[in-house]
Write a protein that holds these residues in place. Structure first.
Motif, short mmCIF file in Angstrom:
data_model
loop_
_atom_site.label_atom_id
_atom_site.label_comp_id
_atom_site.label_asym_id
_atom_site.label_seq_id
_atom_site.Cartn_x
_atom_site.Cartn_y
_atom_site.Cartn_z
N GLU A 55 -10.40 14.08 7.65
CA GLU A 55 -11.65 14.19 6.87
C GLU A 55 -11.35 14.64 5.43
N ILE A 56 -10.42 15.58 5.28
CA ILE A 56 -10.07 16.04 3.93
C ILE A 56 -9.44 14.89 3.13
N ALA A 57 -8.55 14.14 3.80
CA ALA A 57 -7.88 13.02 3.12
C ALA A 57 -8.91 12.03 2.58
N ALA A 58 -9.89 11.68 3.44
CA ALA A 58 -10.90 10.70 3.02
C ALA A 58 -11.78 11.24 1.90
N LYS A 59 -12.14 12.53 2.00
CA LYS A 59 -13.04 13.13 1.01
C LYS A 59 -12.36 13.29 -0.34
N GLU A 60 -11.09 13.69 -0.31
CA GLU A 60 -10.40 13.97 -1.57
C GLU A 60 -9.52 12.81 -2.05
N ASN A 61 -9.57 11.69 -1.33
CA ASN A 61 -8.78 10.51 -1.69
C ASN A 61 -7.29 10.84 -1.82
N ILE A 62 -6.77 11.48 -0.79
CA ILE A 62 -5.34 11.79 -0.76
C ILE A 62 -4.77 11.30 0.58
N PRO A 63 -3.45 11.07 0.64
CA PRO A 63 -2.89 10.54 1.89
C PRO A 63 -3.08 11.49 3.08
N MET A 64 -3.26 10.88 4.27
CA MET A 64 -3.39 11.66 5.51
C MET A 64 -2.08 12.37 5.84
N CYS A 65 -0.96 11.78 5.41
CA CYS A 65 0.36 12.33 5.76
C CYS A 65 1.31 12.14 4.58
N GLN A 66 2.27 13.07 4.45
CA GLN A 66 3.24 12.96 3.34
C GLN A 66 4.13 11.73 3.49
N ASP A 67 4.40 11.30 4.73
CA ASP A 67 5.21 10.09 4.92
C ASP A 67 4.29 8.88 4.87
N THR A 68 4.24 8.24 3.72
CA THR A 68 3.35 7.09 3.56
C THR A 68 4.04 5.78 3.97
N GLY A 69 5.21 5.92 4.57
CA GLY A 69 5.80 4.82 5.32
C GLY A 69 6.52 3.73 4.55
N ILE A 70 7.22 2.91 5.32
CA ILE A 70 7.72 1.63 4.81
C ILE A 70 6.60 0.65 5.08
N THR A 71 6.37 -0.30 4.17
CA THR A 71 5.19 -1.15 4.30
C THR A 71 5.53 -2.42 5.09
N VAL A 72 4.94 -2.51 6.27
CA VAL A 72 5.09 -3.72 7.08
C VAL A 72 3.85 -4.57 6.82
N VAL A 73 4.08 -5.86 6.55
CA VAL A 73 2.97 -6.74 6.17
C VAL A 73 2.95 -7.96 7.08
N PHE A 74 1.80 -8.20 7.70
CA PHE A 74 1.62 -9.40 8.52
C PHE A 74 0.71 -10.35 7.76
#
Ligand code: SF4
Length: 278
Positions: A55-74
């Motif tokens: 909820e904080i991430a969505a409200k403050e427009n910040i990532p849910m987690c520090q690891d924003t991952g490698i980007t897999v694209v389908f």
């Protein structure tokens, strides 16, 4: 023939990267909230913290987690679509912009041996499928290392059967413990060959939480494994509880008479993915 400008693809991919990191999918969020109501003690407390974090991430427009991952694209590209440039370059440009302008952590190294950061989270891992029609569907699935590192592939013998598949999946989840940040979405690919089972296991993570396999055998396995995984007492963040899996999805593919390839792709509670259809 539909013409799609690369600029449109770049901008959409950039937007999806930021949104996937920031806003949890509604179906995933709802199932975490339901799980919280069934838990007590520490397990309940952890699920409350996960909910508050999202909820904080969505409200403050910040990532849910520090690891924003490698980007897999389908990507699914229709035969009646024409793009005025390189699709892969456009996707990587969008990722570069999304991760730099969105202040997302850059987690990709140029070579697994030299470990030098590419500084913009490119290149992506891109899977392209050719389909009929005049649309371009792009799904962005940022994958954190915590859950991806605990995923596994095993080439079973056909004689290992359903029991062998279950043992492999249950051992994979037990071994992952808290390191994959449960509660998990568990994607299982059965059949094909070594790389195909891994790919369909990852594709299984993109299915809606309430989606059930149309194949009666896969459907039965999804339900049985869901129950059995949740009896393992791994629980939220590995500290015990009834909620180890939020969902189990099984994808099948034909295979060689002498093979039984199985992949178990684990996704953490953030279960990030966003889709656009152009
Ligand atoms: S597994 Fe998921 S929640 Fe855990 S650190 Fe990685 S991205 Fe974050």
């Amino acid at each position: 023939m539909k013409e799609i400008d690369v600029t449109k693809i770049i901008n959409e991919v950039k937007r999806l990267c930021i949104e996937a990191a920031t806003y949890i999918e509604d179906d995933v969020f709802n199932v975490i909230k339901c799980a919280k109501n069934k838990e007590c003690g520490l397990a309940k407390e952890i699920l409350e913290q996960i909910i508050e974090n999202d909820e904080i991430a969505a409200k403050e427009n910040i990532p849910m987690c520090q690891d924003t991952g490698i980007t897999v694209v389908f990507v699914e590209i229709g035969n009646d679509v024409h793009i005025n440039g390189s699709l892969e370059d456009a996707i990587n440009k969008g990722i570069s912009l999304g991760y730099t302008e969105g202040y997302l952590r850059k987690s990709v190294v140029k070579s697994p041996l030299n470990r030098v950061n590419t500084k913009d989270n490119t290149p992506a891992i891109i899977h392209i499928k050719y389909v009929l029609g005049d649309t371009l569907k792009i799904t962005i699935c940022p994958k954190g290392a915590g859950s991806e590192n605990m995923s596994k592939v095993k080439m079973l013998n056909p004689s290992d059967g359903i029991k062998g598949i279950k043992d492999f999946v249950l051992n994979t989840i037990l071994e992952a413990g808290g390191r994959a940040c449960p509660p998990l979405v568990v994607g299982i690919g059965i059949g094909g060959d070594m790389e195909k089972c891994a790919l369909i296991a990852k594709e299984a993570l993109l299915r809606k939480i309430d989606d059930e396999s149309n194949d009666p055998d896969a459907n039965k396995l999804e339900k049985e494994l869901f129950e059995e995984i949740n009896k393992l007492n791994v629980g939220p963040m590995g500290l015990g509880g009834k909620t180890t899996a939020l969902a189990v999805k099984v994808n099948l593919y034909p295979c060689h008479i002498a093979s039984l390839p199985v992949a178990c792709n684990i996704q953490c509670h953030a279960s990030r993915h966003k889709v656009v259809i152009l």
